[in-house]
Motif scaffolding. Structure first.
Motif, mmCIF file in Angstrom:
data_model
loop_
_atom_site.group_PDB
_atom_site.id
_atom_site.type_symbol
_atom_site.label_atom_id
_atom_site.label_comp_id
_atom_site.label_asym_id
_atom_site.label_seq_id
_atom_site.Cartn_x
_atom_site.Cartn_y
_atom_site.Cartn_z
ATOM 1 N N LEU A 1 0.825 -1.210 0.000
ATOM 2 C CA LEU A 1 0.000 0.000 0.000
ATOM 3 C C LEU A 1 0.859 1.261 0.000
ATOM 4 O O LEU A 1 0.569 2.232 -0.717
ATOM 5 C CB LEU A 1 -0.918 -0.007 1.225
ATOM 6 C CG LEU A 1 -1.917 1.137 1.335
ATOM 7 C CD1 LEU A 1 -2.951 1.060 0.230
ATOM 8 C CD2 LEU A 1 -2.608 1.123 2.698
ATOM 9 N N THR A 2 1.932 1.252 0.797
ATOM 10 C CA THR A 2 2.814 2.418 0.865
ATOM 11 C C THR A 2 3.475 2.691 -0.475
ATOM 12 O O THR A 2 3.540 3.844 -0.927
ATOM 13 C CB THR A 2 3.893 2.208 1.943
ATOM 14 O OG1 THR A 2 3.268 1.900 3.186
ATOM 15 C CG2 THR A 2 4.744 3.462 2.111
ATOM 16 N N VAL A 3 3.976 1.646 -1.101
ATOM 17 C CA VAL A 3 4.617 1.810 -2.411
ATOM 18 C C VAL A 3 3.611 2.338 -3.434
ATOM 19 O O VAL A 3 3.916 3.241 -4.223
ATOM 20 C CB VAL A 3 5.224 0.475 -2.888
ATOM 21 C CG1 VAL A 3 5.730 0.607 -4.325
ATOM 22 C CG2 VAL A 3 6.356 0.047 -1.969
ATOM 23 N N ALA A 4 2.393 1.784 -3.422
ATOM 24 C CA ALA A 4 1.377 2.184 -4.399
ATOM 25 C C ALA A 4 0.935 3.632 -4.225
ATOM 26 O O ALA A 4 0.668 4.333 -5.211
ATOM 27 C CB ALA A 4 0.166 1.249 -4.288
ATOM 28 N N LEU A 5 0.871 4.090 -2.970
ATOM 29 C CA LEU A 5 0.370 5.445 -2.705
ATOM 30 C C LEU A 5 1.464 6.503 -2.646
ATOM 31 O O LEU A 5 1.164 7.682 -2.426
ATOM 32 C CB LEU A 5 -0.411 5.454 -1.380
ATOM 33 C CG LEU A 5 -1.708 4.639 -1.330
ATOM 34 C CD1 LEU A 5 -2.340 4.753 0.051
ATOM 35 C CD2 LEU A 5 -2.693 5.101 -2.393
ATOM 36 N N SER A 6 2.717 6.105 -2.829
ATOM 37 C CA SER A 6 3.836 7.046 -2.682
ATOM 38 C C SER A 6 3.718 8.279 -3.582
ATOM 39 O O SER A 6 3.879 9.407 -3.103
ATOM 40 C CB SER A 6 5.159 6.325 -2.949
ATOM 41 O OG SER A 6 5.426 5.394 -1.932
ATOM 42 N N PRO A 7 3.435 8.124 -4.886
ATOM 43 C CA PRO A 7 3.318 9.338 -5.732
ATOM 44 C C PRO A 7 2.201 10.264 -5.269
ATOM 45 O O PRO A 7 2.364 11.494 -5.248
ATOM 46 C CB PRO A 7 3.022 8.753 -7.120
ATOM 47 C CG PRO A 7 3.534 7.356 -7.080
ATOM 48 C CD PRO A 7 3.295 6.892 -5.681
ATOM 49 N N LEU A 8 1.069 9.680 -4.885
ATOM 50 C CA LEU A 8 -0.058 10.497 -4.429
ATOM 51 C C LEU A 8 0.290 11.250 -3.149
ATOM 52 O O LEU A 8 0.007 12.457 -3.024
ATOM 53 C CB LEU A 8 -1.276 9.600 -4.205
ATOM 54 C CG LEU A 8 -2.528 10.283 -3.651
ATOM 55 C CD1 LEU A 8 -3.039 11.334 -4.630
ATOM 56 C CD2 LEU A 8 -3.617 9.250 -3.354
ATOM 57 N N MET A 9 0.923 10.559 -2.182
ATOM 58 C CA MET A 9 1.260 11.209 -0.913
ATOM 59 C C MET A 9 2.296 12.310 -1.108
ATOM 60 O O MET A 9 2.258 13.342 -0.434
ATOM 61 C CB MET A 9 1.763 10.163 0.080
ATOM 62 C CG MET A 9 0.684 9.229 0.593
ATOM 63 S SD MET A 9 1.232 8.166 1.956
ATOM 64 C CE MET A 9 2.463 7.184 1.109
ATOM 65 N N ALA A 10 3.221 12.109 -2.040
ATOM 66 C CA ALA A 10 4.230 13.134 -2.309
ATOM 67 C C ALA A 10 3.586 14.403 -2.856
ATOM 68 O O ALA A 10 3.921 15.524 -2.449
ATOM 69 C CB ALA A 10 5.273 12.598 -3.288
ATOM 70 N N ASN A 11 2.628 14.232 -3.771
ATOM 71 C CA ASN A 11 1.958 15.395 -4.352
ATOM 72 C C ASN A 11 1.043 16.087 -3.353
ATOM 73 O O ASN A 11 0.963 17.320 -3.312
ATOM 74 C CB ASN A 11 1.152 14.955 -5.584
ATOM 75 C CG ASN A 11 2.033 14.702 -6.789
ATOM 76 O OD1 ASN A 11 2.925 15.485 -7.084
ATOM 77 N ND2 ASN A 11 1.801 13.593 -7.480
ATOM 78 N N ILE A 12 0.354 15.296 -2.522
ATOM 79 C CA ILE A 12 -0.540 15.891 -1.528
ATOM 80 C C ILE A 12 0.247 16.629 -0.452
ATOM 81 O O ILE A 12 -0.121 17.735 -0.028
ATOM 82 C CB ILE A 12 -1.423 14.803 -0.886
ATOM 83 C CG1 ILE A 12 -2.413 14.255 -1.903
ATOM 84 C CG2 ILE A 12 -2.172 15.364 0.327
ATOM 85 C CD1 ILE A 12 -3.251 13.110 -1.378
ATOM 86 N N SER A 13 1.354 16.027 -0.025
ATOM 87 C CA SER A 13 2.104 16.580 1.102
ATOM 88 C C SER A 13 2.964 17.771 0.719
ATOM 89 O O SER A 13 3.076 18.742 1.475
ATOM 90 C CB SER A 13 2.994 15.488 1.719
ATOM 91 O OG SER A 13 2.229 14.385 2.143
#
Length: 503
Positions: free
Chosen positions: A108-120
């Protein structure tokens, strides 16, 4: 009856002292680490660390599926039955569930990494850091599962030991990483901490679990025997996810509405109060939750009496600490952080007041967990709590800036007290005893008065009145604790034991 009550109060304090001593050591280590990190990374670095930590906590809660809480009563019951084979099977079942949860967290962490980077951070350049975070998520979930096993077996001394070694090793290993790599070392340091955390806990946990012939646990068997844990854990997971998502969302809101430095200030204020009061909550929960869970299934009246006793003890401990923090906030900030963080002085005082209200709700909240009330957990502890917390803090920050974060947290705590006392009474028939109500009135009242005096503009009168109020609160707590614990009798018993050993 009086002797029995004294024994019960002593049990509460004794179990708290065992784990509380370890938590105190842990707090001191974190204080040193926080001081060094604040000096090296400054407020901007703390803000970035806060975002990564909140992201990691969110992902851990999403993947843990509430197993760290839901499995404790099951392991505790198997341990109480005294059957080594049943206990061993239960522990292997919990470990298998935790392994699946850990693997899910990594993916889950690997899959959501791009999204979390853009949100954060509004950019994808931080994606590799979030992908590396998957290692920490995997190991932390595995370690948390082992802690649940130790808590279920009521191995509190080992549980306390496991809470001291990883932070100490983390201090020695992570600070050099921050020093040489700066903010780029935040995620590597988190990975180092997770490796030490899991290694220590796993080594100890495997040594104390019963060694019996291993029985294969297939998916069908796992579901048959573990579906109650999974069901209760799933509801708790939703609440935990929304709670950590709320914390994550608050940091993102502050970062976008204000500055990354404000995120660091908010994190710093929370760190001070969490380290100080968190050790009391963690220490008490270690024994309170398993014991309350077993009592509430056999004798609800005794369980509610135990909850009242827990309420009295926790308030008598937390109140003087809260007043001392309100009195010495500037000194605490200079010692624990740097003079750069003096802008959070009022916020920390408000958080101290919020903490005593949290202590009031603490024993009642665990009644819900002991009951396994999934409906209450979902609607109140999950949806209502998360939405209310975000809205109040967001509005307060928009209106009053950094100070508003403190006002927001205090407002959240006031609402929690009103909602919790009303709903727990209505749903389960729990009533605060007359003794508990008297202690609530005095401890909360004195803390509120101490906070009110902190707004006086003349320094001499401000500090004098706060000091007098704190002294009164401390004297009251000591006297009430003495009445409940019968300290003279306890000291006499200890002296008699020492004399027997000498002879």
């Amino acid at each position: 009856m009086e002797s029995k009550l004294s024994s019960t109060y002593r049990r509460i304090v004794s179990s708290t002292a065992v784990f509380g001593g370890a938590q105190l050591f842990n707090m001191l280590v974190n204080i040193v680490r926080g001081k060094l990190v604040a000096t090296i990374l400054h407020s901007k670095g703390l803000g970035m660390a806060s975002i990564f930590n909140n992201a990691s906590n969110t992902l851990q809660q999403m993947s843990m599926l509430g197993l760290n809480v839901a499995s404790v009563p099951t392991v505790s019951q198997a341990n109480a039955d005294g059957n080594a084979e049943v206990l061993a099977f239960t522990i292997r079942m919990v470990r298998r569930l935790v392994l699946f949860a850990s693997a899910f967290g990594l993916v889950l962490t690997v899959a959501l990494s791009p999204l979390m980077a853009n949100i954060s951070f509004d950019e994808s350049g931080y994606t590799p850091y979030f992908m590396l975070l998957s290692v920490a998520v995997f190991l932390n979930v595995m370690g948390t599962g082992e802690l649940a096993i130790l808590q279920g077996m009521r191995r509190y001394k080992l549980l306390a030991f496991c809470s001291t070694v990883p932070p100490l090793c983390g201090l020695l290993l992570s600070v050099p990483i921050y020093y040489f790599w700066g903010m780029q070392g935040i995620v590597p340091a988190m990975i180092v901490l997770s490796v030490v955390y899991f290694s220590v806990i796993r080594l100890i946990s495997h040594r104390i679990t019963p060694h019996v012939p291993k029985q294969r646990i297939g998916l069908r068997t796992l579901w048959t025997h573990g579906h109650d844990i999974i069901k209760f854990g799933a509801v708790m997971t939703i609440g935990s996810i929304l709670g950590t998502v709320t914390s994550y969302g608050i940091t993102i809101f502050i970062n976008h509405q204000g500055t990354l430095g404000d995120v660091g200030f908010f994190q710093a204020g929370n760190t001070i109060t969490t380290q100080l009061f968190g050790l009391v909550f963690s220490a008490m929960a270690a024994d309170y939750f398993p014991h309350l869970s077993s009592l509430i299934k056999t004798d609800q009246r005794e369980a509610f009496a135990f909850a009242n006793q827990q309420t009295e003890i926790i308030l008598l401990i937390v109140a003087p600490v809260a007043m001392l923090l309100i009195l010495a906030t500037p000194l605490a900030i200079r010692i624990l952080l740097t003079s750069e963080f003096l802008v959070i002085e009022r916020m920390v005082r408000l958080l101290a007041m919020a903490s005593i209200l949290k202590a009031l709700c603490f024993p009642m909240d665990y009644i819900v967990y002991a009951k396994g009330d999934t409906r209450y957990l979902f609607w109140v502890e999950t949806l209502w709590s998360s939405s209310k917390t975000f809205c109040i803090i967001a509005v307060a920050y928009t209106l009053w800036g950094v100070d508003g974060l403190g006002y927001g947290m205090l407002g959240v705590s006031v609402v929690d007290v009103i909602v919790t006392t009303s709903l727990i009474s209505w749903r389960y028939g729990f009533r605060l005893s007359a003794s508990s109500l008297r202690i609530i009135a005095v401890t909360v009242g004195l803390t509120a008065i101490c906070l009110a005096f902190s707004f006086i503009e003349v320094p001499f009168w401000r500090h004098l009145l706060m000091a007098i109020t704190t002294a009164v609160g401390l004297a009251y707590s000591i006297r009430q604790l003495d009445q409940r614990l019968n300290l003279k009798a306890a000291m006499k018993k200890l002296k008699d034991k020492l004399k027997k050993k000498e002879s």
